[in-house]
Scaffold this active site. Structure first.
Site, short mmCIF file in Angstrom:
data_model
loop_
_atom_site.label_atom_id
_atom_site.label_comp_id
_atom_site.label_asym_id
_atom_site.label_seq_id
_atom_site.Cartn_x
_atom_site.Cartn_y
_atom_site.Cartn_z
N TRP A 103 27.17 -46.74 73.90
CA TRP A 103 27.73 -46.11 75.11
C TRP A 103 29.11 -46.63 75.41
O TRP A 103 30.00 -45.87 75.82
CB TRP A 103 26.78 -46.26 76.29
CG TRP A 103 25.56 -45.42 76.11
CD1 TRP A 103 24.28 -45.84 75.97
CD2 TRP A 103 25.50 -43.98 76.02
NE1 TRP A 103 23.43 -44.77 75.80
CE2 TRP A 103 24.15 -43.62 75.82
CE3 TRP A 103 26.46 -42.96 76.06
CZ2 TRP A 103 23.74 -42.28 75.68
CZ3 TRP A 103 26.05 -41.64 75.92
CH2 TRP A 103 24.71 -41.31 75.73
N ASP A 173 29.56 -48.70 83.87
CA ASP A 173 28.57 -47.67 83.58
C ASP A 173 27.19 -48.32 83.74
O ASP A 173 26.79 -49.12 82.90
CB ASP A 173 28.78 -47.15 82.15
CG ASP A 173 27.70 -46.15 81.72
OD1 ASP A 173 26.84 -45.80 82.55
OD2 ASP A 173 27.73 -45.72 80.55
N LYS A 197 17.89 -41.66 84.44
CA LYS A 197 17.13 -42.83 83.97
C LYS A 197 16.44 -43.55 85.12
O LYS A 197 15.25 -43.75 85.08
CB LYS A 197 18.04 -43.78 83.20
CG LYS A 197 18.25 -43.30 81.76
CD LYS A 197 19.68 -43.17 81.37
CE LYS A 197 19.82 -42.52 80.00
NZ LYS A 197 21.23 -42.31 79.66
C1 LIG Z 1 22.35 -41.96 79.09
C2 LIG Z 1 23.58 -42.74 79.20
C3 LIG Z 1 24.85 -42.13 79.26
C4 LIG Z 1 25.04 -40.64 79.14
O1 LIG Z 1 24.65 -40.01 80.28
P1 LIG Z 1 24.81 -38.41 80.45
O2 LIG Z 1 24.39 -38.25 81.87
O3 LIG Z 1 23.88 -37.78 79.47
O4 LIG Z 1 26.22 -38.07 80.20
C5 LIG Z 1 25.95 -42.94 79.40
N1 LIG Z 1 25.84 -44.28 79.48
C6 LIG Z 1 24.65 -44.90 79.42
C7 LIG Z 1 24.58 -46.40 79.50
C8 LIG Z 1 23.48 -44.15 79.28
O5 LIG Z 1 22.29 -44.76 79.21
#
Ligand SMILES: *Cc1c(COP(=O)(O)O)cnc(C)c1O
Length: 362
Positions: A103, A173, A197
């Site tokens: 990521w 993030d 999540k």
């Molecule tokens: C799932 C995830 C993403 C991507 O998220 P989207 O909402 O599908 O764009 C980005 N960063 C992390 C750490 C993730 O777990």
């Protein structure tokens, strides 16, 4: 109702059963309005109260940090990978990134499309099987911000602490571990997370940012890509994903009822310890993928002796009602994602299954 699966999906992922049932009971008619929340104006009093309540509840769970604003955006965390450099990376500056896995790499890649970047720390030499040393962070000459990924969902490593960047905005993030534990929001200029999540259904991206940071976005950017547009319109510039925001509000209530973030953290640690102990006490039958000190409490990655055995494990697990134990397609192996809403009972069932599988295949 049929039995609910033992759901270890990585995202979209398990939601609390209590939240789903509450939503079900309010699905057709919301607050005696004669309609569902999906059918009413986002400018009306009922929706606006849900919108505001969700923002306030989120900030309250985070200890009501001063001077922060909550935005509800769309486009996933993936759009934030681009919006962050578009809004914050100026001429003559460098976007600084801490590299921890898949990521972080995607986030960096978007910034490279926008301007100059710099890798401030990385554990790539260790194939991202451990966290980089935060004491060794080396910033570029004129940094615009430092970007981190708190939890690498695919690799299974998670920061337990964050660096003090002083006046330099720390942007994180937190898609896969937001609200899984208490954090000090004051350390961050901005936190963002796709909802699917730990927060609710997909379709909403939550941004928690310092007001001063998002007050003035570059005027050359398209309106929808400017944080300032969403900040000055309280995330109601255009139609928000109203049902998803309502669901987040219900998930936040559920977290409150479970002892807020302190309570959630205790439960998360207990769940993770159960599974990691099973791996560590298996005599090498199961092997944790990452360095023990870098392990994630959200995504547990492990392997077995051969891919054949892993395939057999997954097949047998599906027959027993387990979902989502296959590792990400980019890395293979096995992964149990145990976000807030995954009940302890599911983790106990997984441990029983792992022990039984070992007995019959070891
Ligand atoms: C799932 C995830 C993403 C991507 O998220 P989207 O909402 O599908 O764009 C980005 N960063 C992390 C750490 C993730 O777990």
């Amino acid at each position: 109702m049929n039995k609910r699966a033992f759901n270890f999906n990585a995202g979209p992922a398990a939601l609390p059963l209590e939240v789903l049932e509450r939503a079900q009971s309010e699905f057709v008619e919301f607050r005696e309005s004669g309609m569902s929340i999906m059918e009413m104006s986002h400018r009306g009093a009922i929706y606006e109260s849900v919108h505001k309540e969700t923002q306030e509840r989120l900030l309250a769970l985070l200890g009501n940090p001063k001077g922060y604003k909550v935005l509800f955006l769309q486009g996933g965390a993936s759009l934030q990978f681009a919006m962050v450099p578009m809004n914050f990376l100026g001429q003559g500056q460098q976007a600084n990134y801490v590299m921890t896995g898949s990521w972080a790499e995607k986030a960096l890649k978007e910034a490279q499309l926008i301007g100059d970047t710099h890798i401030a720390a990385s554990s790539e030499a260790d194939h991202f099987m451990s966290l980089p040393d935060l004491d060794a962070i080396s910033l570029s000459e004129n940094p615009a911000y430092l970007h981190m990924t708190s939890n690498e969902t695919i690799g299974g490593i998670q920061f337990k602490e964050f660096p003090d960047t002083g006046s330099l905005p720390l942007i994180c993030d937190m898609s896969s571990d937001i609200l899984s534990r208490p954090i000090d929001v004051d350390q961050f200029g901005m936190i963002y997370a796709g909802a699917q999540k730990n927060l609710g259904p997909s379709g909403v991206t939550v941004v928690i940012a310092k007001e001063e940071l998002i007050a003035n976005s570059p005027k050359h950017l398209p309106t929808m890509l400017r944080y300032s547009t969403h900040a000055s319109n309280d995330s109601l510039y255009n139609t928000p994903p109203s049902f998803g925001i309502y669901m987040i509000n219900e998930v936040l209530k559920w977290i409150e009822e479970r002892g807020e973030l302190e309570g959630i953290q205790v439960q998360n640690r207990e769940k993770a310890a159960l599974i990691y102990n099973t791996i560590d006490n298996s005599g090498g039958f199961y092997r944790g993928c990452v360095d023990a000190g870098s392990r994630s409490d959200m995504n547990i990655t492990f392997r077995m002796e051969s891919e054949e055995l892993e395939k057999e494990f997954i097949k047998a697990s599906v027959q027993e009602g387990f979902e989502g134990l296959k590792g990400h397609r980019s890395v293979g192996g096995l992964r149990a994602s145990i976000y807030n809403a995954v009940p302890l009972e599911s983790c106990k069932a997984l441990v029983d299954f792992m022990n039984h599988f070992k007995k019959t295949h070891g």
